[in-house]
Scaffold this active site. Structure first.
Site, mmCIF file in Angstrom:
data_model
loop_
_atom_site.group_PDB
_atom_site.id
_atom_site.type_symbol
_atom_site.label_atom_id
_atom_site.label_comp_id
_atom_site.label_asym_id
_atom_site.label_seq_id
_atom_site.Cartn_x
_atom_site.Cartn_y
_atom_site.Cartn_z
ATOM 1 N N LYS A 187 0.881 -1.169 0.000
ATOM 2 C CA LYS A 187 0.000 0.000 0.000
ATOM 3 C C LYS A 187 0.920 1.221 0.000
ATOM 4 C CE LYS A 187 -4.156 1.858 0.405
ATOM 5 N NZ LYS A 187 -5.134 1.807 -0.698
ATOM 6 N N ASP A 219 -5.639 -3.115 -2.075
ATOM 7 C CA ASP A 219 -7.073 -3.041 -2.377
ATOM 8 C C ASP A 219 -7.362 -3.630 -3.753
ATOM 9 O OD1 ASP A 219 -5.480 -0.913 -3.122
ATOM 10 O OD2 ASP A 219 -7.017 0.617 -2.911
ATOM 11 N N ASP A 243 -2.644 -12.003 6.030
ATOM 12 C CA ASP A 243 -3.670 -12.635 6.844
ATOM 13 C C ASP A 243 -5.005 -12.597 6.101
ATOM 14 O OD1 ASP A 243 -5.116 -13.635 8.957
ATOM 15 O OD2 ASP A 243 -4.736 -11.961 10.322
#
Ligand code: NAD
Length: 352
Positions: A187, A219, A243
């Site tokens: 990110k 995303d 995760d």
């Protein structure tokens, strides 16, 4: 050279599924020395400690650990120190397992089990490499404090370049064994930690000229995983993004009883376990699907012992058992042959 494997059956369906995986490993006749020890609730019952000293010693000495699963309602009310999960976190920490590898592979025979359209997921074969010991899950400072009468919570996302480099190398090497495509997920448009992540991935890329590296924002990666998951080969990412993305990827396949995992240290010593839990609701009934654990044994052959051919034999045997129509209850569909845990193990052994 001795090849020591420690088997930790754990709780619930653990003993049933690890027994089948152990039979497969033995059938390969590769000279493994196998020992069994207690972990989790079973260890609490016997010793009061979910990761007892005797298990700790054997885990230290072993080259690889094959684990079933731990936990169950029986121990849910125990004090934290005597919970089965404490044993699992304990062994992961003790063995310095920083790299978590989770394949999501959909066998064409099971394409109907996915919630996505078969044409989107059929033939899916991706590997998520998740960093397991750093990131915002472990960064300091952290806490909940009060200031001017208002509580605030805070965590720290941090990675050193050494941590990024070592997980990057695991991912590049995994890509070299597969289709040589690596997608690093970050990110970087918002988080400096992940800008460093991207920079370090670029710095080590020239060491692996046969692997194509691309980058994707997390995303977008989450979206692409459900839109067109077959575009991916290997994905590498940090602890928190990994995760979430690895759970998303595993659910693409629709059958939790099929998914293996590996957690590795710097010398390829590893802990291998199915992605599912101890399924106390079906324990002791000979109905659990042992294939995730058998496929975890295949990963053990590949990553700890560099026995690529044996790993492929085991995976091919699983594929053959499925192609022959054998199904445990969790993946059963009309027209297939419903079998129990032991019979599924038999089918894989026969195919082997
Ligand atoms: P779970 O994965 O054990 O079970 C979820 C559902 O999937 C259940 O209906 C179960 O019957 C089914 N299932 C799971 N594995 C299966 C298999 N091999 N074959 C057929 N069906 C299967 O998750 P849960 O119910 O949330 O947790 C049960 C216990 O497992 C809890 O105590 C939890 O803490 C523990 N757990 C342990 C691990 C681990 O050891 N790594 C991971 C997750 C959960």
């Amino acid at each position: 050279m001795t090849k020591k494997i420690l088997v930790l059956p754990g709780d619930g369906i653990g003993p049933e599924i690890t027994a089948e995986a152990a039979r497969v490993l033995e059938a390969l006749e590769l000279g493994f020395e196998m020992e069994t020890a207690l972990l989790g609730g079973a260890a609490v019952d016997a010793t009061g400690d979910p990761y007892p000293e005797a298990t700790r010693k054997l885990a230290r000495e072993a080259d690889a650990v094959l684990l079933g699963a731990v936990g169950g309602p029986k121990w849910d009310a125990n004090p934290r120190e005597q919970r089965p999960e404490k044993g699992l976190l304990g062994i992961r920490q003790h063995l310095n397992l920083f790299a978590n590898l989770r394949p999501a592979l959909l066998y064409p025979e099971l394409a109907d089990a996915s919630t996505l359209k078969p044409e989107v997921v059929s033939g899916l074969d991706i590997l998520i490499v998740r960093e397991l010991t750093g990131d915002i899950y472990f960064g300091q400072p952290r806490g909940i404090e009060a200031h001017n009468g208002e509580r605030f919570g805070f965590n720290t996302m941090r990675y050193t370049e050494t941590e990024i480099r070592r997980i990057g190398r695991v991912a590049f090497q995994a890509a070299q064994r597969r289709n040589k495509k690596l997608c690093s997920v970050d990110k970087m448009n918002v988080l400096e930690t992940t800008q460093l992540w991207r920079d370090v991935m670029e710095e080590i890329a020239p060491e692996y000229p046969d692997v194509t590296l691309i980058h994707m924002l997390v995303d977008n990666a989450a979206m692409q995983l459900v839109r067109a998951p077959r575009q991916f080969d290997v994905l590498v990412t940090g602890n928190m993004f990994g995760d979430i993305l690895s759970d998303e990827a595993s659910m693409l396949t629709g059958s939790i009883g099929m998914l293996p995992s590996a957690s590795l240290d710097e010398n390829n010593k590893g802990l291998y376990e199915p992605s599912h839990g101890s399924a106390p609701d079906i324990a002791g009934q000979d109905v659990a699907n042992p294939l995730a654990t058998i496929l975890s044994a295949a990963m053990l052959l590949r990553y700890t012992f560099q026995e690529e051919e044996a790993a492929r034999r085991v995976e091919a045997a699983v594929k053959k058992a499925l192609a022959q129509g054998f199904r445990t209850a969790d993946i059963h569909a009309p027209g297939a042959t419903k079998v129990g845990t032991r019979q599924m193990g038999d089918a894989v052994l026969k195919a082997l």
